[in-house]
Design a protein around this motif. Structure first.
Motif, mmCIF file in Angstrom:
data_model
loop_
_atom_site.group_PDB
_atom_site.id
_atom_site.type_symbol
_atom_site.label_atom_id
_atom_site.label_comp_id
_atom_site.label_asym_id
_atom_site.label_seq_id
_atom_site.Cartn_x
_atom_site.Cartn_y
_atom_site.Cartn_z
ATOM 1 N N TRP A 315 0.817 -1.213 0.000
ATOM 2 C CA TRP A 315 0.000 0.000 0.000
ATOM 3 C C TRP A 315 0.854 1.269 0.000
ATOM 4 C CZ3 TRP A 315 -5.287 0.906 -0.460
ATOM 5 C CH2 TRP A 315 -6.061 -0.243 -0.636
ATOM 6 N N GLN A 316 1.994 1.200 -0.665
ATOM 7 C CA GLN A 316 2.876 2.358 -0.790
ATOM 8 C C GLN A 316 3.351 2.573 -2.220
ATOM 9 O OE1 GLN A 316 6.225 1.879 1.843
ATOM 10 N NE2 GLN A 316 5.013 2.105 3.700
ATOM 11 N N THR A 317 3.678 1.479 -2.898
ATOM 12 C CA THR A 317 4.349 1.546 -4.187
ATOM 13 C C THR A 317 3.349 1.675 -5.323
ATOM 14 O OG1 THR A 317 6.037 0.069 -3.283
ATOM 15 C CG2 THR A 317 6.036 0.409 -5.669
ATOM 16 N N GLY A 318 3.602 2.601 -6.233
ATOM 17 C CA GLY A 318 2.726 2.751 -7.382
ATOM 18 C C GLY A 318 3.467 3.328 -8.572
ATOM 19 N N PHE A 319 2.780 3.327 -9.723
ATOM 20 C CA PHE A 319 3.343 3.899 -10.941
ATOM 21 C C PHE A 319 2.239 4.602 -11.711
ATOM 22 C CE2 PHE A 319 4.183 3.681 -15.511
ATOM 23 C CZ PHE A 319 5.422 4.301 -15.577
ATOM 24 N N GLY A 320 2.534 5.825 -12.133
ATOM 25 C CA GLY A 320 1.625 6.551 -13.006
ATOM 26 C C GLY A 320 0.555 7.357 -12.297
ATOM 27 N N GLY A 321 0.483 7.265 -10.971
ATOM 28 C CA GLY A 321 -0.564 7.974 -10.234
ATOM 29 C C GLY A 321 -0.033 9.170 -9.464
#
Length: 425
Positions: A315-321
């Motif tokens: 619930w921490q890592t993301g891409f493109g947001g």
């Protein structure tokens, strides 16, 4: 045409007196394939074709079952031929009662399915007809024992989580929920229905842009933080957006951004020492501010190929947001630019290598060890849940009353699950 959902006139197998209608397309000879975990959450309008292809591929050419409580055969041709993914069959089961949900024909079809899809409608029908019976057990086994794909749209998405909005008394608007978090329409089910990997502590919501439902989802999360003293999580989709979650918790977002403003939202209450709302009580507007950072939100544009994502394992890592902060002040929702979450999930993962199940085969008892504070479940050969308990190392289960045969043990922790199949002499 951007997305499509075609209806076909089929020859239905109608047993209205028994509470279900069947619409069948394809090969009537059942096959068994090697399936792969996958969850697809659709926002409630017509389906996103690429997201549906992603889910169908995880059935590996097997048999698809569509569950719904209203409507007819609209998914059959769409899933069987229109998407270009080979499957053995598609069967829609329109279930209108508990008797239909627990009919042996329905249970047999769901038990043999390589993919389950929930249509839209009224989620309280699903809760009323499917909960606390053999169909619920089979759906949970489909995901956690068979490791097969599952998904749903609108009401079907709403139930695919551990903390769900049941709509028992009807729908609720953002304004109604924010003005009184305990009004009669804010009805939540907590850990008592479907058990979906990565979704145990999540509340889902759909049609997030039409009508605007941001305020009501914040209210749901605030109410749970207040009532249960736990950090709450949410996943929501705009109407034409799909969130596809793989076996590692990577949630890819499908849509048609930038041609359309199509987003998915991943909400979590902030990990402050005091994270619950300042005011969450009957007949009072919700105030949940916590220094302007009450709810951390990762807003992800959906693309045609699902390139943007958020990782549900941390619930921490993301891409493109982009990160936002959402707050409620005296019943009014505010959204501002935010900073990334630095929260860590409360439970530590457990090592599969350390878990021991013995003796195998077993007779009068079986012992499970090598973990701390995990949910232990035992299913019989008919996928009926016969044991469930949160336990610490080690757990000894009395099996004197178990019949001889094959049993499946499911051990769950930190939104992950592992299974063991064992035999009783």
């Amino acid at each position: 045409m951007k997305y499509k959902l075609l209806s076909a006139l089929l020859f239905p197998f109608v047993l209205l007196a028994q509470g279900y209608t069947s619409y069948f397309t394809g090969n009537s000879t059942n096959i068994t394939t090697n399936t792969e975990n996958g969850i697809c959450l659709m926002g409630g309008a017509t389906e996103h074709d690429n997201a549906m292809r992603w889910l169908l591929q995880k059935a590996n050419g097997g048999d698809i079952v569509v569950l719904r409580c209203t409507g007819s055969n609209g998914y059959n041709d769409y899933l069987y031929t229109d998407l270009g993914i080979a499957v053995n069959s598609v069967e829609t089961l329109v279930i209108t009662s508990v008797a239909g949900a627990t009919n042996p024909y329905v249970l047999d079809k769901v038990a043999k399915a390589e993919m389950i899809w929930f249509a839209g409608g009224d989620q309280y029908n699903y809760v009323s007809y499917f909960k606390n019976n053999a169909l619920e057990d089979l759906i949970n086994q489909h995901v956690n024992v068979k490791h097969a794909p599952i998904g749903g749209t609108s009401a079907g998405m709403a139930i695919l989580c551990g903390k769900y909005f049941s709509a028992q008394n009807g729908s609720v608007t953002s304004a109604e929920a924010l003005s009184n978090p305990y009004n009669q329409y804010v009805t939540l089910g907590i850990d008592d229905f479907l058990d979906i990997p990565f979704m145990q502590n999540v509340t889902t919501d759909t049609h997030f842009d039409n009508p605007d439902r941001k305020g009501r989802l914040v209210t749901f999360l605030g109410k749970m933080a207040t009532d249960y003293g736990m950090r709450s999580f949410g996943i929501a989709s705009n109407e034409y957006v799909a969130v596809c979650i793989d076996s590692n918790g990577k949630a890819a977002v499908y849509g048609d951004y930038p041609n359309y403003q199509e987003f998915a939202y991943f909400l979590q209450s902030n990990c402050q020492n005091t994270f619950a709302p300042e005011v969450c009580q009957t007949n009072s507007p919700l105030t949940w501010n916590r220094g302007g950072e009450a709810v951390k939100v990762y807003k992800v544009p959906g693309t045609m190929n699902g390139t943007n994502y958020f990782q549900l394992s941390d619930w921490q890592t993301g891409f493109g947001g982009t990160w936002e902060h959402w707050t409620a002040n005296n019943g009014a929702l505010s959204q501002t630019s935010g900073t990334p979450s630095t929260c860590t999930l409360a439970l530590e993962d457990f090592s599969k290598a350390a878990v021991q199940v013995y003796p195998v085969p077993f007779s009068d008892q079986i012992t499970i060890s090598g973990f701390e504070n995990a949910m232990i479940k035992v299913y019989d050969i008919n996928a009926k849940l016969i044991y469930q308990k949160v336990s610490s190392n080690a757990t000894v289960i009395d099996t004197q009353n178990y019949d001889s045969g094959i049993y499946t043990i499911v051990i769950e922790k930190n939104q992950k699950a592992m299974t063991r199949k064992v035999i009783k002499n």
